[in-house]
Design a protein around this motif. Sequence first.
Motif, PDB file in Angstrom:
ATOM      1  N   ASP A   1      33.423  37.719  85.904  1.00 52.92           N
ATOM      2  CA  ASP A   1      33.027  38.706  84.968  1.00 52.92           C
ATOM      3  C   ASP A   1      33.961  40.093  84.756  1.00 52.92           C
ATOM      4  N   PHE A   2      34.952  40.053  83.718  1.00 51.63           N
ATOM      5  CA  PHE A   2      35.629  41.032  83.129  1.00 51.63           C
ATOM      6  C   PHE A   2      35.358  41.703  82.031  1.00 51.63           C
ATOM      7  N   ASP A   3      34.687  41.274  81.433  1.00 54.11           N
ATOM      8  CA  ASP A   3      33.906  42.004  80.072  1.00 54.11           C
ATOM      9  C   ASP A   3      34.617  41.438  78.962  1.00 54.11           C
ATOM     10  N   VAL A   4      35.628  40.527  79.460  1.00 50.99           N
ATOM     11  CA  VAL A   4      36.801  40.802  78.260  1.00 50.99           C
ATOM     12  C   VAL A   4      37.974  39.680  78.419  1.00 50.99           C
ATOM     13  N   THR A   5      38.381  39.296  77.094  1.00 53.84           N
ATOM     14  CA  THR A   5      38.930  37.454  77.015  1.00 53.84           C
ATOM     15  C   THR A   5      40.338  37.822  77.069  1.00 53.84           C
ATOM     16  N   VAL A   6      41.219  37.283  77.086  1.00 56.23           N
ATOM     17  CA  VAL A   6      42.483  37.495  77.133  1.00 56.23           C
ATOM     18  C   VAL A   6      43.325  37.871  76.532  1.00 56.23           C
ATOM     19  N   ASP A   7      42.220  37.674  74.982  1.00 54.92           N
ATOM     20  CA  ASP A   7      42.669  38.060  73.579  1.00 54.92           C
ATOM     21  C   ASP A   7      42.699  39.441  73.763  1.00 54.92           C
ATOM     22  N   GLN A   8      41.470  40.133  73.985  1.00 52.50           N
ATOM     23  CA  GLN A   8      41.125  41.357  73.751  1.00 52.50           C
ATOM     24  C   GLN A   8      41.879  42.240  74.993  1.00 52.50           C
ATOM     25  N   TRP A   9      41.677  41.660  75.997  1.00 51.34           N
ATOM     26  CA  TRP A   9      42.926  42.809  77.087  1.00 51.34           C
ATOM     27  C   TRP A   9      44.427  42.493  76.571  1.00 51.34           C
ATOM     28  N   LEU A  10      44.788  41.762  76.047  1.00 51.45           N
ATOM     29  CA  LEU A  10      45.923  42.266  75.298  1.00 51.45           C
ATOM     30  C   LEU A  10      46.185  42.930  73.950  1.00 51.45           C
ATOM     31  N   ILE A  11      45.267  43.226  73.114  1.00 48.43           N
ATOM     32  CA  ILE A  11      44.716  44.369  71.742  1.00 48.43           C
ATOM     33  C   ILE A  11      44.586  45.771  72.611  1.00 48.43           C
ATOM     34  N   LEU A  12      44.578  45.564  73.415  1.00 46.75           N
ATOM     35  CA  LEU A  12      43.926  46.396  75.111  1.00 46.75           C
ATOM     36  C   LEU A  12      45.258  47.020  75.752  1.00 46.75           C
ATOM     37  N   LYS A  13      45.543  46.502  76.035  1.00 46.01           N
ATOM     38  CA  LYS A  13      47.514  47.113  76.633  1.00 46.01           C
ATOM     39  C   LYS A  13      48.387  47.097  75.351  1.00 46.01           C
ATOM     40  N   SER A  14      48.090  46.062  74.338  1.00 50.12           N
ATOM     41  CA  SER A  14      49.083  46.990  73.561  1.00 50.12           C
ATOM     42  C   SER A  14      48.456  48.311  73.290  1.00 50.12           C
ATOM     43  N   LEU A  15      47.296  48.681  73.343  1.00 48.26           N
ATOM     44  CA  LEU A  15      47.229  49.892  72.240  1.00 48.26           C
ATOM     45  C   LEU A  15      47.395  51.257  73.406  1.00 48.26           C
TER      46      LEU A  15
ATOM     47  N   THR B   1      41.260  41.275  62.846  1.00 49.40           N
ATOM     48  CA  THR B   1      40.337  42.261  62.908  1.00 49.40           C
ATOM     49  C   THR B   1      38.893  41.988  63.334  1.00 49.40           C
ATOM     50  N   ARG B   2      38.680  40.241  64.042  1.00 47.98           N
ATOM     51  CA  ARG B   2      37.286  40.014  64.710  1.00 47.98           C
ATOM     52  C   ARG B   2      37.665  40.293  66.421  1.00 47.98           C
ATOM     53  N   ILE B   3      38.460  40.233  66.883  1.00 50.75           N
ATOM     54  CA  ILE B   3      39.360  41.044  68.198  1.00 50.75           C
ATOM     55  C   ILE B   3      38.678  42.510  68.421  1.00 50.75           C
ATOM     56  N   VAL B   4      38.851  43.418  66.725  1.00 48.23           N
ATOM     57  CA  VAL B   4      38.766  44.572  66.747  1.00 48.23           C
ATOM     58  C   VAL B   4      37.804  44.815  66.786  1.00 48.23           C
ATOM     59  N   ASP B   5      36.681  44.263  66.345  1.00 46.33           N
ATOM     60  CA  ASP B   5      35.530  44.696  65.707  1.00 46.33           C
ATOM     61  C   ASP B   5      34.487  44.828  66.744  1.00 46.33           C
ATOM     62  N   LEU B   6      34.761  43.527  67.644  1.00 43.30           N
ATOM     63  CA  LEU B   6      34.146  43.576  68.898  1.00 43.30           C
ATOM     64  C   LEU B   6      34.581  44.493  69.926  1.00 43.30           C
ATOM     65  N   LEU B   7      35.946  44.442  70.130  1.00 43.32           N
ATOM     66  CA  LEU B   7      35.965  46.250  71.349  1.00 43.32           C
ATOM     67  C   LEU B   7      35.597  47.303  71.101  1.00 43.32           C
TER      68      LEU B   7
END
Length: 144
Positions: free
Chosen positions: A32-46, A69-75
């Motif tokens: 229940d993280f509410d983000v995917t591994v790829d989304q986490w990678l983007i958040l951590k990079s930012l 673009t798809r990942i950022v759109d979801l975030l």
Amino acid sequence: MTNIKFDSYSYLLDRTARRVKGYAQQKFASGDFDVTVDQWLILKSLDNDKYLKQKELAEITGKDNPTLTRIVDLLCKKGLTERITHKDDRRSFTVHLTAAGTAKLEELSPRVNEVRMKAWENLTEEDYEQLKTILNKIYQNLES
């Protein structure tokens, strides 16, 4: 080095990378993280670089532009990131964390670290340092 050894090492590296990512994806989905591994990678990079153009973010994360673009759109839909028109180029955007994105990073960081530590649990500090050195050499060998 013979081709047989090289093929074997390449296979081991690829197999291990897939296992690590698959394990993390399974833990993210069941935890229940509410983000995917790829989304986490983007958040951590930012979190490391506060304002990045999408192209820079794609390079840092190893994602192609359509995927990023798809990942950022979801975030953005989740309220964790937002796009801001670049101050010097109105045709491009920078992406940055919102307050909710920063809070999500703080909330999930200990849990993500637990997931990551599973892969390292039977390695000594010396093992870790040797692996890091070897992986950095391989990465540098492939820089263009």
